[in-house]
Design a protein around this motif. Structure first.
Motif, PDB file in Angstrom:
ATOM      1  N   PRO A   1     -82.122   4.239 -12.945  1.00 15.10           N
ATOM      2  CA  PRO A   1     -81.347   4.807 -14.046  1.00 15.10           C
ATOM      3  C   PRO A   1     -81.864   6.122 -14.599  1.00 15.10           C
ATOM      4  O   PRO A   1     -81.063   7.026 -14.903  1.00 15.10           O
ATOM      5  N   ILE A   2     -83.185   6.263 -14.791  1.00 19.67           N
ATOM      6  CA  ILE A   2     -83.689   7.506 -15.383  1.00 19.67           C
ATOM      7  C   ILE A   2     -83.423   8.690 -14.466  1.00 19.67           C
ATOM      8  O   ILE A   2     -82.976   9.767 -14.921  1.00 19.67           O
ATOM      9  N   ALA A   3     -83.643   8.514 -13.174  1.00 21.94           N
ATOM     10  CA  ALA A   3     -83.346   9.588 -12.220  1.00 21.94           C
ATOM     11  C   ALA A   3     -81.849   9.900 -12.212  1.00 21.94           C
ATOM     12  O   ALA A   3     -81.442  11.072 -12.144  1.00 21.94           O
ATOM     13  N   PHE A   4     -81.030   8.862 -12.291  1.00 28.51           N
ATOM     14  CA  PHE A   4     -79.583   9.052 -12.340  1.00 28.51           C
ATOM     15  C   PHE A   4     -79.177   9.843 -13.583  1.00 28.51           C
ATOM     16  O   PHE A   4     -78.401  10.813 -13.503  1.00 28.51           O
ATOM     17  N   LEU A   5     -79.691   9.458 -14.751  1.00 31.27           N
ATOM     18  CA  LEU A   5     -79.352  10.167 -15.981  1.00 31.27           C
ATOM     19  C   LEU A   5     -79.862  11.601 -15.969  1.00 31.27           C
ATOM     20  O   LEU A   5     -79.215  12.511 -16.503  1.00 31.27           O
ATOM     21  N   GLN A   6     -81.018  11.806 -15.355  1.00 32.20           N
ATOM     22  CA  GLN A   6     -81.558  13.165 -15.244  1.00 32.20           C
ATOM     23  C   GLN A   6     -80.647  14.024 -14.366  1.00 32.20           C
ATOM     24  O   GLN A   6     -80.373  15.191 -14.691  1.00 32.20           O
ATOM     25  N   ASP A   7     -80.129  13.439 -13.293  1.00 30.91           N
ATOM     26  CA  ASP A   7     -79.271  14.187 -12.374  1.00 30.91           C
ATOM     27  C   ASP A   7     -77.966  14.627 -13.032  1.00 30.91           C
ATOM     28  O   ASP A   7     -77.414  15.681 -12.678  1.00 30.91           O
ATOM     29  N   ILE A   8     -77.455  13.841 -13.966  1.00 31.47           N
ATOM     30  CA  ILE A   8     -76.195  14.221 -14.627  1.00 31.47           C
ATOM     31  C   ILE A   8     -76.446  14.891 -15.984  1.00 31.47           C
ATOM     32  O   ILE A   8     -75.539  15.028 -16.804  1.00 31.47           O
ATOM     33  N   ASN A   9     -77.700  15.302 -16.193  1.00 33.28           N
ATOM     34  CA  ASN A   9     -78.095  16.074 -17.384  1.00 33.28           C
ATOM     35  C   ASN A   9     -77.847  15.332 -18.694  1.00 33.28           C
ATOM     36  O   ASN A   9     -77.494  15.937 -19.712  1.00 33.28           O
ATOM     37  N   LEU A  10     -78.074  14.017 -18.681  1.00 35.00           N
ATOM     38  CA  LEU A  10     -77.899  13.244 -19.899  1.00 35.00           C
ATOM     39  C   LEU A  10     -79.194  13.112 -20.693  1.00 35.00           C
ATOM     40  O   LEU A  10     -79.177  12.660 -21.834  1.00 35.00           O
ATOM     41  N   LEU A  11     -80.313  13.483 -20.083  1.00 29.72           N
ATOM     42  CA  LEU A  11     -81.590  13.387 -20.790  1.00 29.72           C
ATOM     43  C   LEU A  11     -81.841  14.673 -21.564  1.00 29.72           C
ATOM     44  O   LEU A  11     -82.220  15.701 -21.004  1.00 29.72           O
ATOM     45  N   ASP A  12     -81.639  14.623 -22.877  1.00 25.47           N
ATOM     46  CA  ASP A  12     -81.955  15.767 -23.729  1.00 25.47           C
ATOM     47  C   ASP A  12     -82.070  15.290 -25.168  1.00 25.47           C
ATOM     48  O   ASP A  12     -82.040  14.082 -25.448  1.00 25.47           O
ATOM     49  N   GLU A  13     -82.190  16.212 -26.096  1.00 22.85           N
ATOM     50  CA  GLU A  13     -82.469  15.873 -27.488  1.00 22.85           C
ATOM     51  C   GLU A  13     -81.315  15.151 -28.178  1.00 22.85           C
ATOM     52  O   GLU A  13     -81.490  14.603 -29.273  1.00 22.85           O
ATOM     53  N   SER A  14     -80.142  15.114 -27.571  1.00 22.35           N
ATOM     54  CA  SER A  14     -79.025  14.395 -28.184  1.00 22.35           C
ATOM     55  C   SER A  14     -79.080  12.895 -27.903  1.00 22.35           C
ATOM     56  O   SER A  14     -78.342  12.123 -28.512  1.00 22.35           O
ATOM     57  N   LEU A  15     -79.973  12.465 -27.020  1.00 21.09           N
ATOM     58  CA  LEU A  15     -80.024  11.058 -26.589  1.00 21.09           C
ATOM     59  C   LEU A  15     -81.021  10.251 -27.406  1.00 21.09           C
ATOM     60  O   LEU A  15     -82.179  10.645 -27.569  1.00 21.09           O
ATOM     61  N   ILE A  16     -80.556   9.102 -27.915  1.00 17.97           N
ATOM     62  CA  ILE A  16     -81.441   8.054 -28.426  1.00 17.97           C
ATOM     63  C   ILE A  16     -81.460   6.965 -27.363  1.00 17.97           C
ATOM     64  O   ILE A  16     -80.468   6.265 -27.159  1.00 17.97           O
ATOM     65  N   ALA A  17     -82.581   6.836 -26.661  1.00 11.85           N
ATOM     66  CA  ALA A  17     -82.695   5.886 -25.556  1.00 11.85           C
ATOM     67  C   ALA A  17     -83.157   4.535 -26.103  1.00 11.85           C
ATOM     68  O   ALA A  17     -84.247   4.427 -26.666  1.00 11.85           O
ATOM     69  N   ILE A  18     -82.318   3.520 -25.936  1.00 12.96           N
ATOM     70  CA  ILE A  18     -82.613   2.196 -26.464  1.00 12.96           C
ATOM     71  C   ILE A  18     -83.316   1.354 -25.401  1.00 12.96           C
ATOM     72  O   ILE A  18     -82.833   1.249 -24.275  1.00 12.96           O
ATOM     73  N   HIS A  19     -84.437   0.797 -25.758  1.00 11.57           N
ATOM     74  CA  HIS A  19     -85.208  -0.185 -24.986  1.00 11.57           C
ATOM     75  C   HIS A  19     -86.160   0.437 -23.952  1.00 11.57           C
ATOM     76  O   HIS A  19     -87.366   0.298 -24.062  1.00 11.57           O
ATOM     77  N   LEU A  20     -85.627   1.035 -22.858  1.00 13.19           N
ATOM     78  CA  LEU A  20     -86.453   1.475 -21.716  1.00 13.19           C
ATOM     79  C   LEU A  20     -87.238   0.301 -21.122  1.00 13.19           C
ATOM     80  O   LEU A  20     -88.346   0.463 -20.618  1.00 13.19           O
ATOM     81  N   THR A  21     -86.634  -0.874 -21.133  1.00 10.47           N
ATOM     82  CA  THR A  21     -87.316  -2.106 -20.740  1.00 10.47           C
ATOM     83  C   THR A  21     -87.863  -2.048 -19.329  1.00 10.47           C
ATOM     84  O   THR A  21     -88.989  -2.494 -19.057  1.00 10.47           O
ATOM     85  N   ASP A  22     -87.066  -1.526 -18.390  1.00  7.06           N
ATOM     86  CA  ASP A  22     -87.453  -1.536 -16.980  1.00  7.06           C
ATOM     87  C   ASP A  22     -88.064  -0.216 -16.537  1.00  7.06           C
ATOM     88  O   ASP A  22     -88.213   0.039 -15.338  1.00  7.06           O
ATOM     89  N   CYS A  23     -88.431   0.637 -17.491  1.00  9.47           N
ATOM     90  CA  CYS A  23     -89.067   1.914 -17.157  1.00  9.47           C
ATOM     91  C   CYS A  23     -90.543   1.725 -16.838  1.00  9.47           C
ATOM     92  O   CYS A  23     -91.248   0.995 -17.535  1.00  9.47           O
ATOM     93  N   ASP A  24     -91.020   2.410 -15.813  1.00  7.62           N
ATOM     94  CA  ASP A  24     -92.467   2.507 -15.653  1.00  7.62           C
ATOM     95  C   ASP A  24     -92.959   3.654 -16.540  1.00  7.62           C
ATOM     96  O   ASP A  24     -92.165   4.356 -17.183  1.00  7.62           O
ATOM     97  N   ASP A  25     -94.260   3.841 -16.593  1.00  5.53           N
ATOM     98  CA  ASP A  25     -94.816   4.842 -17.508  1.00  5.53           C
ATOM     99  C   ASP A  25     -94.332   6.249 -17.191  1.00  5.53           C
ATOM    100  O   ASP A  25     -94.053   7.046 -18.100  1.00  5.53           O
ATOM    101  N   ASP A  26     -94.225   6.566 -15.909  1.00  6.79           N
ATOM    102  CA  ASP A  26     -93.785   7.909 -15.544  1.00  6.79           C
ATOM    103  C   ASP A  26     -92.337   8.153 -15.967  1.00  6.79           C
ATOM    104  O   ASP A  26     -91.987   9.254 -16.428  1.00  6.79           O
ATOM    105  N   GLU A  27     -91.495   7.140 -15.824  1.00  7.64           N
ATOM    106  CA  GLU A  27     -90.109   7.288 -16.257  1.00  7.64           C
ATOM    107  C   GLU A  27     -90.027   7.454 -17.775  1.00  7.64           C
ATOM    108  O   GLU A  27     -89.238   8.265 -18.275  1.00  7.64           O
ATOM    109  N   ALA A  28     -90.833   6.704 -18.503  1.00  6.77           N
ATOM    110  CA  ALA A  28     -90.856   6.851 -19.963  1.00  6.77           C
ATOM    111  C   ALA A  28     -91.302   8.261 -20.354  1.00  6.77           C
ATOM    112  O   ALA A  28     -90.749   8.861 -21.288  1.00  6.77           O
TER     113      ALA A  28
END
Length: 472
Positions: free
Chosen positions: A245-272
């Motif tokens: 998911p994080i790579a997917f969201l990065q590819d569609i430019n959804l990761l930026d200051e407008s995002l409040i990311a809820i949980h990140l449960t399945d993220c590893d440290d690098d993804e976080a």
């Protein structure tokens, strides 16, 4: 003398300004027009100000009201029905969620908000499938709402492990249209802000995610999104798009200051770290995710990378309470155990997550979260005469913050003020008859239970087995 609305007198103030907790004593707090004017000594206040109300809190600590960054209040009608089970969403929650009506959810949400406010929460970050009733009730009770419409394109039914969600794009379109209507109706009306909230990147198409982000940026609000919230989401995204998911969201430019990311449960440290570096913020829900997934989310790593993190109570079917004091204790305890280090996540850091850092994380740090001149006068008073807060030490160290985080339960909160208006005084909500709302949920479980029973036993999840074995 200058006429003001309120002067607050207490022996201990925690302003939460600066990098610590902003402790002050020997001062009073001056409030006017719903905002904080200043801290000053009592002698100056007596000479310069005449207040409509002097709020004397002789044995209390005063601090900013708590921020609940993420809650599903309408699910409170299902409190206690989906814990101790794998596949929580589909096998634990969904049979009951399929059986509730809109009115059931509304009734449950009112009880959740009452519980939260009475435990010190002044800003409620509710993400719900219907918001008109939520905004109306929060206006009635006097609390602040940072509200998100939850919408999706995935059809509502039980999905078994390995089954891809079935999309109905028209349902997603209707959801985005409704979110825009709610923004136009409620945003910045009274104490309400409206955010945008597709349920998660696995529940909606990439095109709809991008269009929602565009709507967010045009309106200068926030995208409140469940993000890599578990292996269930990761599986869906990998199967559809071939990446996590994080790579997917990065590819569609959804990761930026407008995002409040809820949980990140399945993220590893690098993804976080990737999410934090993007400028996005995070809401961690330690009690909920601990119970439903057995996971400690990577909030410590996120903070180390410079990101802001808020606390959330999530939902009562799997967390069982809406109490940010509980979440402060959980986030400290779980991370100390995770890292086998008692110095990780000290109490003062959790208090900042519940106040100023939480406010910054959800986009309202300029309004609330600390007691500073010009900010909204949102604050609570904690009664230090409660057994859980005694004895009080002030030297050689103060123990008020550790006791609040590790010992308090919520009942210690005696007063709550939002925008300069007292909404709870001596544990009594002043704008509503809370008994009316508590009584209104008592007759609902019978119909909901009968509606869920067939599917509950057909799925035969852990709790169905517990029932047969006489363990519940």
């Amino acid at each position: 003398m200058k006429k003001v609305d309120m002067i607050v007198k207490a022996p201990h103030f925690y302003a939460m300004d600066g990098d610590g907790v902003g402790y002050r004593t020997g001062v009073v707090l001056v409030v006017d027009g719903g905002k904080i004017v200043e801290f000053c000594d009592a002698e100056k206040a007596d000479k310069e100000y005449k207040a409509d109300e002097v709020l004397s809190l002789d044995h209390h600590a005063v601090l900013p009201g708590f921020i609940d960054g993420h809650m599903h209040a309408q699910l409170n009608i299902l409190r206690g029905l989906a814990q101790d089970t794998n596949n929580w969403m589909m096998y634990g929650l969904q049979p009951f969620n399929n059986a509730i009506t809109t009115e059931d959810g509304q009734a449950g949400s009112y009880v959740a908000f009452i519980e939260a406010v009475k435990a010190g929460t002044t800003t409620l970050g509710a993400q719900e499938s219907e918001l008109d009733s939520v905004a109306t009730f929060l206006g009635k009770i006097g609390a602040r709402g940072n509200l998100t419409l939850s919408f999706r394109a995935a059809k509502h039914r039980v999905y078994h492990p390995g089954e891809l969600y079935e999309f109905d794009d028209a349902m997603g379109e209707a959801g985005l249209k409704e979110n825009i209507r709610l923004y136009d109706k409620w945003h910045d009306k009274g104490n309400v802000k409206i955010l945008f909230g597709p349920q998660g990147p696995d529940f909606i198409s990439p095109d709809m995610l991008i269009r929602t982000q565009k709507a967010v940026k045009e309106r200068k609000t926030k995208l409140h999104l469940h993000t890599q919230q578990g292996d269930r989401e990761t599986y869906q995204i990998v199967q559809r798009y071939g990446k996590r998911p994080i790579a997917f969201l990065q590819d569609i430019n959804l990761l930026d200051e407008s995002l409040i990311a809820i949980h990140l449960t399945d993220c590893d440290d690098d993804e976080a770290r990737t999410v934090a570096r993007s400028g996005a913020s995070m809401v961690v829900n330690p009690g909920s995710i601990g119970i439903i997934d057995g996971v400690v989310c990577p909030s410590v790593v996120f903070q180390e990378e410079g990101g802001y993190v808020a606390l959330g109570s999530d939902q009562a079917p799997g967390n069982n309470c809406h109490n940010i004091i509980n979440e402060m204790k959980n986030v400290c305890l779980f991370n100390k155990i995770k890292y086998a280090n008692p110095e990780v996540m000290p109490a003062w850091k959790a208090l900042r997550m519940a106040t100023i850092e939480g406010a910054k994380a959800v986009g309202i740090g300029d309004l609330v979260g600390s007691l500073e001149p010009g900010k909204q006068a949102d604050f609570i008073a904690v009664d230090l005469n409660f057994p859980s807060m005694l004895p009080v030490y002030t030297h050689p160290m103060r123990n008020i913050v550790p006791n609040l985080v590790y010992s308090a339960r919520g009942e210690e909160v005696s007063h709550s003020v939002v925008a300069g208006q007292v909404i709870m005084r001596n544990r009594k909500l002043v704008n509503i008859d809370e008994r009316e709302y508590l009584d209104a949920v008592k007759d609902r479980p019978d119909a909901i239970g009968r509606g869920a029973e067939k599917e509950f036993y057909e799925i035969d999840g852990t709790n169905a087995q517990f029932m047969r074995e006489g363990k519940l």
